[in-house]
Enzyme design. Structure first.
Site, PDB file in Angstrom:
ATOM      1  N   SER A  35      44.187  37.702  45.634  1.00  0.00           N
ATOM      2  CA  SER A  35      42.964  38.451  45.946  1.00  0.00           C
ATOM      3  C   SER A  35      42.168  37.696  46.990  1.00  0.00           C
ATOM      4  CB  SER A  35      42.107  38.614  44.689  1.00  0.00           C
ATOM      5  OG  SER A  35      40.811  39.072  45.008  1.00  0.00           O
ATOM      6  N   TYR A  81      37.875  33.079  38.481  1.00  0.00           N
ATOM      7  CA  TYR A  81      38.786  34.064  39.089  1.00  0.00           C
ATOM      8  C   TYR A  81      39.303  33.553  40.423  1.00  0.00           C
ATOM      9  CZ  TYR A  81      40.459  38.508  41.017  1.00  0.00           C
ATOM     10  OH  TYR A  81      41.222  39.500  41.579  1.00  0.00           O
TER      11      TYR A  81
END
Length: 310
Positions: free
Chosen positions: A159, A185
């Site tokens: 990501s 994350y």
């Protein structure tokens, strides 16, 4: 300085368009997290190439429903469903031990995003455990099967969130830092890219390549902790459908343009530029995420953490 890899595909391309004309009959693929979101469309496109596709999922009932749907839309009956909980080392070991024969494509697609602070029974921070460590255990456990194929590909869904944080090697589990869901994350997504770099280097003689990607902004169950569709964090014109979101994964899994290519990071079906500051867009890959020394260090740390969980 080498040229970036460019393809005929882009932001709006769908998984089906990318896979058109590709024949993977007789080949086998595994897609983690294939019971929802872009994992479903990744599996569907791979099934459309004639490959035997295993849906590696926590919820096998949901997986069976997806498999039936994919068979209905593609005519491919070679869909398998197997239970896999990436946060449970025993579950990963059971999955890899049960696998027999070669494996052509492994898509490390499953993930969690910005969830509240949680740790596994082994003491690992949940996002690092799910997004990186479980997939690391899966890939290393399937190494023999991947090597048996002779030209296997590993596709790692990362990501642009990786730009939020490098891997903080001395505190991957937030034992000392205050927990921040986005930093956790980001760290896990950086780990995804570093895994692709080191797996490609380490397994080159086996013909195994690994590439990482940013699928784009897609509204799926992944956003359940972040406000979802109404959060307004991403402009509407940058939102992709799940079919578009799966396209880059499918490109890396199937395209002849990627034959023998590994250790790269792709956005919108093309290799993206390396950046030294946050790009402010959904493109770009942080230099620290491609650093070979970081990649080797992460591999060693991952082996150590998994050995401690055994």
């Amino acid at each position: 300085m080498r040229a970036l890899i460019r393809t005929p595909f882009g932001f709006a391309s769908t998984a089906a368009e990318v896979a058109a004309g590709i024949d993977l009959t007789g080949r086998r693929a595994v897609v983690t997290g294939a019971s929802s979101g872009i994992g479903v469309e990744t599996a569907r496109a791979l099934a459309g190439t004639g490959a035997e596709v295993t849906l590696a999922v926590r919820d096998t009932a949901a997986g069976e429903r997806v498999a039936k749907d994919i068979t209905g839309s593609t005519g491919n009956r070679a869909l398998r469903v197997a239970r896999l909980d990436l946060t449970d080392p025993a579950s990963v070991a059971e999955f890899t031990a049960a696998w027999q024969g070669p494996l052509h494509v492994l898509v490390n697609n499953a993930g969690v995003m910005a969830c509240p602070e949680q740790h596994t029974p082994q003491g690992r921070e949940l996002q690092f455990a799910t997004n990186h460590l479980g997939h690391f255990a899966l890939a290393t456990g399937l190494h023999t099967a991947l090597a048996a194929d002779g030209a296997a590909r590993i596709v790692v869904v990362s990501s642009t969130g990786h730009q939020s944080s490098p891997v903080v090697f001395d505190d991957v589990d937030f034992a000392f830092r205050a927990y921040d869901p986005w930093l956790a994350y980001g760290q896990s997504k950086t780990a995804n890219v570093l895994f692709a770099v080191e797996a490609t280097r380490r397994w080159a003689d086996d013909g195994i390549t690994a590439n990482a990607l940013m699928p784009g902004a897609i509204y799926t169950n992944l956003q359940r902790h972040t406000g979802g569709k109404g959060s307004g964090k991403v402009p509407a014109e940058l939102i992709k459908t799940t079919e578009q979101g799966a396209a880059t994964s499918v490109l890396l899994a199937t395209s002849p343009l990627l034959e023998g290519i590994g250790g790269r990071y792709f956005v919108d079906c093309n290799e993206t530029e390396t950046v030294d500051r946050r790009s402010g867009t959904l493109g770009g890959v942080a230099r620290y995420a491609l650093d070979p020394d970081n990649a080797r260090r992460l591999w060693a740390l991952s082996e150590k953490l998994l050995a401690g969980a055994a």
